[in-house]
Each structure stands twice: as C-alpha cells, then as structure tokens.
Design a protein around this motif. Structure first.
Motif, PDB file in Angstrom:
ATOM      1  N   PHE A 236       0.906  -1.076  -0.021  1.00  0.00           N
ATOM      2  CA  PHE A 236      -0.014  -0.094   0.044  1.00  0.00           C
ATOM      3  C   PHE A 236       0.874   0.979  -0.038  1.00  0.00           C
ATOM      4  O   PHE A 236       1.962   1.169   0.126  1.00  0.00           O
TER       5      PHE A 236
ATOM      6  N   CYS B 106      -2.584   7.347   3.326  1.00  0.00           N
ATOM      7  CA  CYS B 106      -3.148   7.107   4.736  1.00  0.00           C
ATOM      8  C   CYS B 106      -3.788   8.301   5.431  1.00  0.00           C
ATOM      9  O   CYS B 106      -2.874   9.306   5.451  1.00  0.00           O
ATOM     10  N   PRO B 107      -4.938   8.308   5.815  1.00  0.00           N
ATOM     11  CA  PRO B 107      -5.625   9.540   6.694  1.00  0.00           C
ATOM     12  C   PRO B 107      -4.815   9.747   7.905  1.00  0.00           C
ATOM     13  O   PRO B 107      -4.452   8.729   8.656  1.00  0.00           O
TER      14      PRO B 107
ATOM     15  N   CYS C 115      -6.041   8.044  10.954  1.00  0.00           N
ATOM     16  CA  CYS C 115      -6.215   6.522  11.070  1.00  0.00           C
ATOM     17  C   CYS C 115      -5.448   5.782  12.071  1.00  0.00           C
ATOM     18  O   CYS C 115      -4.455   6.139  12.496  1.00  0.00           O
TER      19      CYS C 115
ATOM     20  N   PRO D 105      -5.011   0.025  12.139  1.00  0.00           N
ATOM     21  CA  PRO D 105      -5.411  -1.267  12.520  1.00  0.00           C
ATOM     22  C   PRO D 105      -4.528  -2.252  11.606  1.00  0.00           C
ATOM     23  O   PRO D 105      -4.157  -3.512  12.264  1.00  0.00           O
ATOM     24  N   CYS D 106      -4.217  -2.164  10.567  1.00  0.00           N
ATOM     25  CA  CYS D 106      -3.093  -2.737   9.705  1.00  0.00           C
ATOM     26  C   CYS D 106      -1.806  -3.251  10.698  1.00  0.00           C
ATOM     27  O   CYS D 106      -1.309  -4.304  10.696  1.00  0.00           O
TER      28      CYS D 106
ATOM     29  N   PHE E 199       5.185   2.129  11.207  1.00  0.00           N
ATOM     30  CA  PHE E 199       5.180   3.305  10.784  1.00  0.00           C
ATOM     31  C   PHE E 199       6.142   3.857  11.752  1.00  0.00           C
ATOM     32  O   PHE E 199       6.248   3.665  12.775  1.00  0.00           O
TER      33      PHE E 199
ATOM     34  N   PHE F 191       3.196   8.893   9.119  1.00  0.00           N
ATOM     35  CA  PHE F 191       2.933   7.719   7.952  1.00  0.00           C
ATOM     36  C   PHE F 191       3.999   7.953   7.059  1.00  0.00           C
ATOM     37  O   PHE F 191       4.133   6.943   6.207  1.00  0.00           O
TER      38      PHE F 191
ATOM     39  N   CYS G 189      -8.341  -2.232   6.696  1.00  0.00           N
ATOM     40  CA  CYS G 189      -7.779  -0.764   6.123  1.00  0.00           C
ATOM     41  C   CYS G 189      -9.551  -0.116   5.856  1.00  0.00           C
ATOM     42  O   CYS G 189     -10.178  -0.610   5.017  1.00  0.00           O
ATOM     43  N   PRO G 190      -9.626   1.165   6.516  1.00  0.00           N
ATOM     44  CA  PRO G 190     -10.870   1.921   6.375  1.00  0.00           C
ATOM     45  C   PRO G 190     -11.020   2.287   5.184  1.00  0.00           C
ATOM     46  O   PRO G 190     -12.037   2.596   4.628  1.00  0.00           O
TER      47      PRO G 190
ATOM     48  N   GLN H 118      -7.085   0.355   0.843  1.00  0.00           N
ATOM     49  CA  GLN H 118      -6.072   0.601   0.135  1.00  0.00           C
ATOM     50  C   GLN H 118      -4.899  -0.510  -0.041  1.00  0.00           C
ATOM     51  O   GLN H 118      -4.054  -0.429  -0.849  1.00  0.00           O
ATOM     52  N   ILE H 119      -5.006  -1.562   1.059  1.00  0.00           N
ATOM     53  CA  ILE H 119      -4.091  -2.641   0.899  1.00  0.00           C
ATOM     54  C   ILE H 119      -4.627  -3.498  -0.276  1.00  0.00           C
ATOM     55  O   ILE H 119      -5.634  -4.000  -0.243  1.00  0.00           O
TER      56      ILE H 119
HETATM   57  S1  SF4 Z   1      -5.299   0.904   7.986  1.00  0.00           S
HETATM   58 FE1  SF4 Z   1      -5.097   1.572   5.678  1.00  0.00          FE
HETATM   59  S2  SF4 Z   1      -5.118   3.834   5.977  1.00  0.00           S
HETATM   60 FE2  SF4 Z   1      -4.862   3.058   8.153  1.00  0.00          FE
HETATM   61  S3  SF4 Z   1      -2.753   2.924   8.305  1.00  0.00           S
HETATM   62 FE3  SF4 Z   1      -2.973   1.082   7.604  1.00  0.00          FE
HETATM   63  S4  SF4 Z   1      -2.899   1.237   5.193  1.00  0.00           S
HETATM   64 FE4  SF4 Z   1      -2.981   3.161   6.074  1.00  0.00          FE
END
Ligand code: SF4
Ligand code: SF4
Length: 359
Positions: free
Chosen positions: A98, A103-104, A107, A110-111, A122, A128, A148-149, A152-153
């Motif tokens: 991803f 990434c917002p 966020c 959760p990933c 991270f 991010f 991922c909300p 995008q993964i």
């Molecule tokens: S869950 Fe998705 S948006 Fe959130 S940090 Fe992980 S990859 Fe980024």
C-alpha cells in the motif's frame, strides 16, 4: 552419544514435525533462528521460501543446531530442508502493498496492529511517511486487507521461477513442496515437467492442496502425472492456510481434509498444515488418527505428521525480534528452544518418549 530418529523414521512412525517458515517469508535473521531453535527442538523438516539467501540462512541455523547438539553429546538428525513452489496464484506466494502517503492522518493503523509478522511499521516521529509493508517480513496472510478503512491494501502475487533457480537452489535442499489448487492439472504438469530432472536427487516431494469440490479426484489426477515417482511423497492437507495462531478452532479444517485424504487412500503419506496449532495433536489423538503411517487390514491409515507455520512462528516471534544470532546468547537460546520444544514434543511423544537435546 544419543542418536535421535531421522526424518524418514519420523514419517514412518507418525512423528513427523515440519516447521513452515513461510513460502514468501524472507526475514533472514528470523529464518535462521527459527531453523536453529526448531532443529534443536527435534523438527524433521524446515520449509522455507525458494530463495537462495533464505535457504543459506536456514542451512546455517540447522548447522549451528547440529554443532550445539554435538557439544552436548547428542547426534542431532539433520532436519531436511524444503523449498516451496507454486503452480499458480496462491496466498502463500504474495506480498501486501500500500501507499502510506494515502493514509488518513487520523487512521488508528489497524493494519499495523493485526499483522502477525510485524511487517507493517510506521515511524512514530514522521507519522505515515516512510511507513508501509516491509516486504521480506510479509508472508501473505491477508489479515491486513479487510481492516483498512480506505481499502487501500492490495496483494502482489509471486511465482517462483523454478527453471531459473533450479540448478543453483535444488542441490542445496532435500525436498520440494508444490502448492496447487483443485483444477490446475495443466499448470501442475507444466511445473512438474520443470522439476522432473531433479526429482531423483530429492529425498521427498510434497503436494500441498486446500480443500475444494473434487479434491481427492484432483489429487489422483496429479498422482498420474507424478513421474518419475519421488522417493517419498507427502500429501499436505492445507486446511485453513496461515491461520494457526488465530485460535483453537483453526485446526479443524486441516483435520477434516486430512481424514478425506486418508479415506481416499492416495499412495504416500498424509500430513496436516494450515491452521495447525497447540490443539492439533490432542484432536488427532481423540480421533485415533495418530500413529504409524502404514496401513494394515485391521487398522485405518494414520496421519504421518503435522506442519506448523503461523503458530510456530508466533510462538517464538518475541524472542526472534531481539537478536540476530541466537546461539551467541545462551540465556536467550535455551528459553527459545524450550518454547519450540513445547510444540514439537507432544507430537514426538504420542507413541514413545523421544530423547531431548540440551538442557
Ligand atoms: S489501515 Fe489503511 S489507511 Fe490505516 S494506516 Fe493502515 S494502510 Fe493506512
Ligand atoms: S498482515 Fe499478513 S499480508 Fe498483511 S503485511 Fe502482515 S504478513 Fe503481510
């Protein structure tokens, strides 16, 4: 000096323990230390990615284990090294990817929390930026995808280029596993034809397949293609792939598929994988499915062994993260080996006590 059972004896007696490092797991220090700890714990086979650097680290770990055992007066039977191949798209042969720039800022990541391999990281200082998937640690379990909300993964599939790798890689290993799925006779046969010149040099070939409609008929079709016959053939019942660390119940799918393969009477050994964990031996014992693999008229066939992946790795992971060469740190080595042994020994002790190495 004590001699421990060799891998073939383990298969024949129903005590075969295989460690699955992961078909796409390439974290070299962890592979080395997993191979070392589980070899000392009595593993019969170490299954790794078909990657020269990974194989070299696994060999180094096994060699270190043999040396440590010898220093303690034990002749450790060298576990066989296996590499995994695929005949098509397969979750074991993929990496998550991803773009961390998308990434917002709010966020909750959760990933990162759900990844069992510590592959998603991270930088706390830079947010991010510079975060994302560490490819060599990702083994493709897919758990990060649905959490991922923003969805995008994604995953990128990989196919092991056997024709290119075979001349240098296969002389370094004892065994090969082919991951297949119902309906891939053509693809399997193409891969088998590439493997054919090497089959006689291998101790063992394993065919790994998840459940599916017509799975036993499919495997019979594959058996017809498997020429020349390998010295040893294993059918790996891949129940619920890469899930053994999730919970107690994940082992049931592998047991159900194993029973199906035993009933089908396919020539060769049947071994479980995919969802196996600390509860697998007990469940198999309850069902009377563990014991010598040979069939006699008055006794049904038995499961010859169990392969452990996610659970075996997660069991040692906190230890594996803290150092690079386990044997140089005895205060960490032996607690790690004891943990590994807590998974290996229940299978080894099903029919008879096994001698142990170390303290
Ligand atoms: S869950 Fe998705 S948006 Fe959130 S940090 Fe992980 S990859 Fe980024
Ligand atoms: S959760 Fe699984 S697929 Fe996602 S990065 Fe971690 S190991 Fe890879």
């Amino acid at each position: 000096m004590r001699n421990l059972p060799n891998p073939l004896q383990s298969l024949q007696s129903g005590h075969w323990f295989k460690l699955i490092c992961g078909a796409s797991y390439q974290h070299l220090p962890a592979v080395r230390n997993l191979a070392l700890a589980y070899s000392l714990a009595g593993a019969d086979c170490i299954d790794v990615a078909a990657d020269a650097a990974v194989v070299a680290e696994a060999r180094a770990g096994v060699q270190a284990a043999i040396q440590i055992a010898a220093e303690k007066g034990s002749a450790l039977a060298r576990p066989w090294l296996m590499v995994s191949l695929n005949d098509g798209e397969d979750p074991h042969f993929r990496k998550a990817v991803f773009d961390p720039a998308r990434c917002p800022a709010d966020c909750a990541r959760p990933c990162e929390a759900i990844c069992p391999a510590g592959a998603i990281v991270f930088n706390p200082k830079s947010g991010f930026a510079n975060g994302g998937v560490t490819a060599e640690r990702c083994y493709g379990c897919g758990r990060c995808l649905p959490v991922c909300p923003i969805g995008q993964i994604e995953t990128r599939s990989q196919t092991v280029p056997l024709a290119t790798l075979a001349p240098t890689l296969l002389p370094q290993v004892d065994a090969v596993e082919i991951h297949t799925q119902v309906g891939r006779v053509v693809e399997f046969t193409q891969l088998w034809n590439q493997l054919r010149p090497w089959v006689r040099q291998l101790q063992l070939v394993s065919v790994s397949c998840p459940d599916g409609a017509g799975v036993t008929d499919y495997l019979r079709q594959l058996y017809a293609q498997i020429q020349p016959r390998p010295a040893i053939l294993i059918w790996q019942a891949d129940g619920r792939p890469m899930s053994g660390d999730i919970g107690k119940g994940t082992t049931h799918a592998a047991i159900r598929l194993g029973q199906k393969l035993l009933t089908a009477g396919l020539p060769g050994y049947v071994q479980l994988a995919g969802g196996t964990n600390r509860h697998t031996v007990e469940k198999l014992q309850d069902l009377g499915l563990l014991g010598p693999a040979q069939t006699t008229p008055d006794r049904p066939p038995h499961i010859a062994g169990i392969a452990y992946g996610s659970f075996a790795r997660s069991l040692l992971m906190p230890h594996l993260e803290t150092f690079t060469t386990l044997e140089t740190m005895p205060d960490l080595l032996w607690p790690t080996v004891r943990l590994a042994r807590s998974l290996v020994q229940p299978l080894k002790l099903v029919a008879r006590p096994a001698a142990q190495v170390g303290r």
